[in-house]
Write a protein that holds these residues in place. Structure first.
Motif, short mmCIF file in Angstrom:
data_model
loop_
_atom_site.label_atom_id
_atom_site.label_comp_id
_atom_site.label_asym_id
_atom_site.label_seq_id
_atom_site.Cartn_x
_atom_site.Cartn_y
_atom_site.Cartn_z
N LEU A 1 -1.19 12.08 8.90
CA LEU A 1 -1.20 10.91 9.78
C LEU A 1 -0.01 10.91 10.74
CD1 LEU A 1 -2.28 8.03 7.36
CD2 LEU A 1 -3.67 9.13 9.12
N SER A 2 1.12 11.47 10.29
CA SER A 2 2.33 11.48 11.13
C SER A 2 2.15 12.32 12.39
CB SER A 2 3.52 12.00 10.33
OG SER A 2 3.37 13.37 10.01
N TYR A 3 1.17 13.23 12.38
CA TYR A 3 0.92 14.04 13.57
C TYR A 3 0.25 13.25 14.68
CZ TYR A 3 1.90 18.05 10.52
OH TYR A 3 2.50 18.95 9.67
N ILE A 4 -0.30 12.09 14.35
CA ILE A 4 -1.00 11.28 15.36
C ILE A 4 -0.07 10.93 16.52
CG2 ILE A 4 -2.15 9.07 15.81
CD1 ILE A 4 -3.23 9.18 12.96
N LYS A 5 1.18 10.59 16.22
CA LYS A 5 2.09 10.18 17.28
C LYS A 5 2.37 11.31 18.27
CE LYS A 5 6.24 10.64 14.35
NZ LYS A 5 5.52 10.74 13.05
N TYR A 6 2.31 12.55 17.80
CA TYR A 6 2.50 13.68 18.71
C TYR A 6 1.26 13.88 19.59
CZ TYR A 6 6.44 14.61 15.66
OH TYR A 6 7.61 14.49 14.95
N VAL A 7 0.10 13.58 19.03
CA VAL A 7 -1.14 13.62 19.82
C VAL A 7 -1.12 12.52 20.88
CG1 VAL A 7 -3.65 13.37 19.73
CG2 VAL A 7 -2.47 14.62 17.92
N VAL A 8 -0.67 11.32 20.48
CA VAL A 8 -0.55 10.21 21.42
C VAL A 8 0.40 10.58 22.55
CG1 VAL A 8 0.27 7.83 21.69
CG2 VAL A 8 -1.14 8.44 19.72
N LEU A 9 1.53 11.19 22.20
CA LEU A 9 2.50 11.62 23.20
C LEU A 9 1.89 12.63 24.16
CD1 LEU A 9 5.40 11.84 24.36
CD2 LEU A 9 5.87 13.54 22.56
N ALA A 10 1.22 13.64 23.61
CA ALA A 10 0.67 14.71 24.43
C ALA A 10 -0.49 14.24 25.30
CB ALA A 10 0.23 15.87 23.53
N LEU B 1 0.84 -1.19 0.00
CA LEU B 1 0.00 0.00 0.00
C LEU B 1 0.88 1.25 0.00
CD1 LEU B 1 -2.78 1.43 0.41
CD2 LEU B 1 -2.40 1.17 2.87
N VAL B 2 0.67 2.13 -0.95
CA VAL B 2 1.41 3.39 -1.03
C VAL B 2 0.52 4.51 -0.48
CG1 VAL B 2 2.57 5.03 -2.53
CG2 VAL B 2 2.72 2.58 -3.02
N ILE B 3 0.97 5.13 0.58
CA ILE B 3 0.22 6.22 1.19
C ILE B 3 0.67 7.54 0.57
CG2 ILE B 3 -0.36 7.40 3.35
CD1 ILE B 3 0.28 4.80 4.81
N LYS B 4 -0.28 8.31 0.08
CA LYS B 4 0.06 9.59 -0.55
C LYS B 4 0.77 10.51 0.44
CE LYS B 4 -3.72 9.50 -3.92
NZ LYS B 4 -4.92 10.19 -4.45
N PRO B 5 1.79 11.24 -0.02
CA PRO B 5 2.58 12.10 0.87
C PRO B 5 1.75 13.05 1.73
CG PRO B 5 3.63 11.96 -1.27
CD PRO B 5 2.31 11.27 -1.40
N LYS B 6 0.73 13.66 1.13
CA LYS B 6 -0.09 14.62 1.88
C LYS B 6 -0.85 13.91 3.00
CE LYS B 6 -1.80 18.09 -0.29
NZ LYS B 6 -2.62 18.99 -1.16
N VAL B 7 -1.36 12.70 2.71
CA VAL B 7 -2.07 11.92 3.72
C VAL B 7 -1.11 11.48 4.81
CG1 VAL B 7 -3.39 9.81 4.14
CG2 VAL B 7 -3.79 11.14 2.06
N VAL C 1 13.49 5.39 -3.04
CA VAL C 1 13.80 4.19 -2.24
C VAL C 1 13.35 4.33 -0.79
CG1 VAL C 1 15.76 3.58 -3.70
CG2 VAL C 1 16.14 4.95 -1.63
N CYS C 2 13.04 5.56 -0.36
CA CYS C 2 12.61 5.77 1.03
C CYS C 2 11.20 5.24 1.23
CB CYS C 2 12.67 7.26 1.39
SG CYS C 2 12.13 7.59 3.09
N LYS C 3 11.04 4.32 2.15
CA LYS C 3 9.72 3.72 2.40
C LYS C 3 8.80 4.68 3.12
CE LYS C 3 11.51 -1.02 2.55
NZ LYS C 3 12.95 -0.71 2.50
N PHE C 4 9.35 5.78 3.63
CA PHE C 4 8.54 6.83 4.25
C PHE C 4 8.28 7.98 3.28
CE2 PHE C 4 9.50 6.10 9.06
CZ PHE C 4 8.93 4.83 8.96
N GLY C 5 8.86 7.90 2.09
CA GLY C 5 8.66 8.93 1.08
C GLY C 5 9.31 10.26 1.41
#
Length: 296
Positions: free
Chosen positions: A124-133, A114-120, A243-247
């Motif tokens: 989504l990457s902000y979720i981990k900061y919400v989890v932390l906070a 599954l390729v996740i679009k960069p904008k999406v 090649v970056c799996k995180f794009g």
């Protein structure tokens, strides 16, 4: 055409797992080591309740200190996180974390990815900061009982590493624990199953979007002693991004907080433009050559 050697990160991940979880007989006993060394943290997400664990998880320790009536936060935990963040940043995620290894192995299963679009992915990457906070800091700080105690809410409600490494082995060996299983256990087991299944199709979803420890170490990527730099030989071929799996666009942002330092971009750069800087100097990819045919 350049031959790029395969990554051997799994070796350091396996070695670090056994270094931080050396008490293997406890898996057979169904017991947890509770000696003096459990007072100290290991730098990765490594469950306190893992039978073989020698040290404590930094996220668990941070929650425990925040939720303690004695003090609002333990400065040794913050100092520990700052130390490893400044030294290595998210190199810890890429080369040391046992749960990262689990996700790496799952992603190797042959299936359509599954390729996740960069904008999406960015949102989504902000979720981990919400989890932390919310789960690591906010809830342990605010939801205390009459005695000033609070729960480690991330460990209790979310952490799939905890149930994989600690919960399941303990339940397998303790009949009394199996009789106590309830909604909380099965909700966390569901989270683990979802993470496992999605990790087969999308690379390191937990690290990328959920892990609060990754969120902390990511804040240090730009200032850590272990960092990337791009020299003037860069031809903007964008192979690093491909090649970056995180794009990640390494040629634009080599020290992105999302980068786990897997070094795929370094190994695939056709002109050796991506340099790895650390305490002992600077290195590039030994297999790269500017003489190769860049059109291939």
């Amino acid at each position: 055409m350049k031959i790029v050697k395969k990554s051997k990160r799994w070796m350091s991940q396996v070695l670090f797992f056994f270094a931080s979880n050396p008490i293997l007989p406890n898996y057979l006993k169904g017991k947890i080591y509770q000696g003096d060394l459990k007072k100290y943290c290991v730098p990765t997400l490594n469950c306190y309740s893992c039978p073989a664990a020698l040290g404590a998880c930094p996220i668990g320790s941070l929650q425990a200190s925040i939720g303690s009536p004695a003090h609002a936060i333990a400065f040794y935990v913050l100092g520990f996180l700052f130390l490893f963040g400044i030294l290595l940043g998210r190199f810890i995620c890429g080369f040391l974390c046992p749960f990262g290894l689990v996700q790496d192995l799952l992603y190797k299963i042959k299936t359509k990815k599954l390729v996740i679009k960069p904008k999406v992915a960015k949102y989504l990457s902000y979720i981990k900061y919400v989890v932390l906070a919310v789960f690591v800091i906010g809830m342990p700080l605010l939801l205390k009982d009459d005695y000033g105690m609070s729960n480690p809410y991330f460990c209790k409600l979310i952490c799939p590493q905890g149930i994989l490494e600690g919960g399941l082995p303990l339940i397998a060996k303790n009949a009394d624990l199996r009789q106590m299983l309830g909604t909380l256990f099965f909700s966390k087991l569901t989270i683990l199953i979802v993470v496992v299944l999605v990790s087969i199709f999308s690379y390191r979803v937990f690290c990328r979007f959920i892990c609060p420890l990754g969120a902390i170490y990511g804040l240090f990527n730009k200032i850590s002693f272990y960092n990337f730099s791009i020299d003037s030989s860069c031809i903007h071929c964008k192979k690093c991004e491909k090649v970056c799996k995180f794009g990640i666009k390494t040629y634009e942002n080599p020290n992105s907080p999302e980068c786990i330092r897997c070094n795929d971009c370094v190994r695939h750069c056709p002109v050796n433009a991506i340099k790895v800087n650390h305490l002992f100097g600077q290195v590039g990819c030994k297999n790269c050559s500017k003489k190769e045919n860049l059109t291939k």
